[in-house]
Motif scaffolding. Sequence first.
Motif, PDB file in Angstrom:
ATOM      1  N   ALA A   1       8.962  -0.142  -4.237  1.00 44.30           N
ATOM      2  CA  ALA A   1       9.843   1.007  -4.021  1.00 44.30           C
ATOM      3  C   ALA A   1       9.049   2.306  -3.907  1.00 44.30           C
ATOM      4  CB  ALA A   1      10.865   1.106  -5.145  1.00 44.30           C
ATOM      5  N   LEU A   2       7.990   2.446  -4.702  1.00 43.22           N
ATOM      6  CA  LEU A   2       7.197   3.678  -4.641  1.00 43.22           C
ATOM      7  C   LEU A   2       6.416   3.784  -3.336  1.00 43.22           C
ATOM      8  CD1 LEU A   2       5.855   4.310  -8.257  1.00 43.22           C
ATOM      9  CD2 LEU A   2       7.708   5.466  -7.046  1.00 43.22           C
ATOM     10  N   ASP A   3       6.097   2.662  -2.715  1.00 46.06           N
ATOM     11  CA  ASP A   3       5.419   2.718  -1.411  1.00 46.06           C
ATOM     12  C   ASP A   3       6.292   3.416  -0.379  1.00 46.06           C
ATOM     13  OD1 ASP A   3       2.818   1.163  -1.637  1.00 46.06           O
ATOM     14  OD2 ASP A   3       4.236  -0.304  -2.441  1.00 46.06           O
ATOM     15  N   ALA A   4       7.578   3.088  -0.365  1.00 48.71           N
ATOM     16  CA  ALA A   4       8.499   3.713   0.578  1.00 48.71           C
ATOM     17  C   ALA A   4       8.636   5.209   0.300  1.00 48.71           C
ATOM     18  CB  ALA A   4       9.865   3.030   0.508  1.00 48.71           C
ATOM     19  N   VAL A   5       8.743   5.567  -0.968  1.00 51.15           N
ATOM     20  CA  VAL A   5       8.828   6.983  -1.334  1.00 51.15           C
ATOM     21  C   VAL A   5       7.558   7.697  -0.920  1.00 51.15           C
ATOM     22  CG1 VAL A   5       8.970   8.605  -3.269  1.00 51.15           C
ATOM     23  CG2 VAL A   5      10.437   6.590  -3.237  1.00 51.15           C
ATOM     24  N   ALA A   6       6.403   7.092  -1.177  1.00 55.09           N
ATOM     25  CA  ALA A   6       5.118   7.705  -0.806  1.00 55.09           C
ATOM     26  C   ALA A   6       5.047   7.941   0.699  1.00 55.09           C
ATOM     27  CB  ALA A   6       3.959   6.837  -1.274  1.00 55.09           C
ATOM     28  N   GLY A   7       5.538   7.000   1.480  1.00 54.64           N
ATOM     29  CA  GLY A   7       5.543   7.168   2.931  1.00 54.64           C
ATOM     30  C   GLY A   7       6.383   8.343   3.373  1.00 54.64           C
ATOM     31  N   ARG A   8       7.540   8.500   2.750  1.00 49.91           N
ATOM     32  CA  ARG A   8       8.407   9.625   3.101  1.00 49.91           C
ATOM     33  C   ARG A   8       7.775  10.958   2.718  1.00 49.91           C
ATOM     34  NH1 ARG A   8      13.924   8.743   0.491  1.00 49.91           N
ATOM     35  NH2 ARG A   8      14.366  10.699   1.552  1.00 49.91           N
ATOM     36  N   VAL A   9       7.201  11.019   1.506  1.00 60.17           N
ATOM     37  CA  VAL A   9       6.573  12.265   1.048  1.00 60.17           C
ATOM     38  C   VAL A   9       5.346  12.572   1.918  1.00 60.17           C
ATOM     39  CG1 VAL A   9       5.445  13.434  -0.888  1.00 60.17           C
ATOM     40  CG2 VAL A   9       7.470  12.024  -1.297  1.00 60.17           C
ATOM     41  N   ALA A  10       4.543  11.557   2.221  1.00 62.55           N
ATOM     42  CA  ALA A  10       3.372  11.759   3.079  1.00 62.55           C
ATOM     43  C   ALA A  10       3.782  12.261   4.456  1.00 62.55           C
ATOM     44  CB  ALA A  10       2.578  10.457   3.206  1.00 62.55           C
ATOM     45  N   GLY A  11       4.985  11.903   4.890  1.00 60.52           N
ATOM     46  CA  GLY A  11       5.515  12.372   6.168  1.00 60.52           C
ATOM     47  C   GLY A  11       6.087  13.772   6.113  1.00 60.52           C
ATOM     48  N   GLY A  12       6.068  14.397   4.938  1.00 61.25           N
ATOM     49  CA  GLY A  12       6.506  15.781   4.810  1.00 61.25           C
ATOM     50  C   GLY A  12       7.842  15.992   4.140  1.00 61.25           C
ATOM     51  N   ALA A  13       8.485  14.926   3.679  1.00 65.74           N
ATOM     52  CA  ALA A  13       9.807  15.057   3.071  1.00 65.74           C
ATOM     53  C   ALA A  13       9.732  15.341   1.568  1.00 65.74           C
ATOM     54  CB  ALA A  13      10.609  13.775   3.290  1.00 65.74           C
ATOM     55  N   SER A  14      10.716  16.064   1.088  1.00 63.26           N
ATOM     56  CA  SER A  14      10.947  16.230  -0.336  1.00 63.26           C
ATOM     57  C   SER A  14      11.897  15.109  -0.736  1.00 63.26           C
ATOM     58  CB  SER A  14      11.576  17.597  -0.601  1.00 63.26           C
ATOM     59  OG  SER A  14      11.890  17.740  -1.961  1.00 63.26           O
ATOM     60  N   VAL A  15      11.553  14.346  -1.783  1.00 60.28           N
ATOM     61  CA  VAL A  15      12.321  13.149  -2.128  1.00 60.28           C
ATOM     62  C   VAL A  15      12.763  13.201  -3.588  1.00 60.28           C
ATOM     63  CG1 VAL A  15      12.236  10.631  -2.243  1.00 60.28           C
ATOM     64  CG2 VAL A  15      11.012  11.818  -0.422  1.00 60.28           C
ATOM     65  N   GLU A  16      14.018  12.828  -3.826  1.00 59.41           N
ATOM     66  CA  GLU A  16      14.532  12.647  -5.181  1.00 59.41           C
ATOM     67  C   GLU A  16      14.755  11.161  -5.381  1.00 59.41           C
ATOM     68  OE1 GLU A  16      18.053  15.040  -5.522  1.00 59.41           O
ATOM     69  OE2 GLU A  16      16.892  16.871  -5.837  1.00 59.41           O
TER      70      GLU A  16
END
Length: 116
Positions: A3-18
């Motif tokens: 699950a953290l891999d997917a979050v990391a991908g989104r954040v690395a792409g520039g998104a703010s994630v909750e």
Amino acid sequence: MGALDAVAGRVAGGASVEFRPSGSSMVPLIRSRQQVTVVPVDPSKLEVGDIVLARVAGTVYLHLVSAVDPARERVQIRNNRGHVNGWTGHGRVHGICTAVDGVPRPRTAGKTLASS
């Protein structure tokens, strides 16, 4: 892929994630299933005590920065129980935790990148 891999991908792409991470390695800073906000970070501005989303030796962690090595552009990551995960380069530090359950984390101002 966790699950953290997917979050990391989104954040690395520039998104703010909750999201709500599970586990007890960061208690009492982050308890299991508390909502955290992670935003893209400028790794060169990190300090000991910051909570970051980073990949260390192939695994993504939401853990503390325990040491910084500006000359080699890397940080050391550990949990809040004293276990050191290891060193990782700035390119593998994806984000910084700016809030836990809506409560802002100290010393995050000026360390974040523009997020969407």
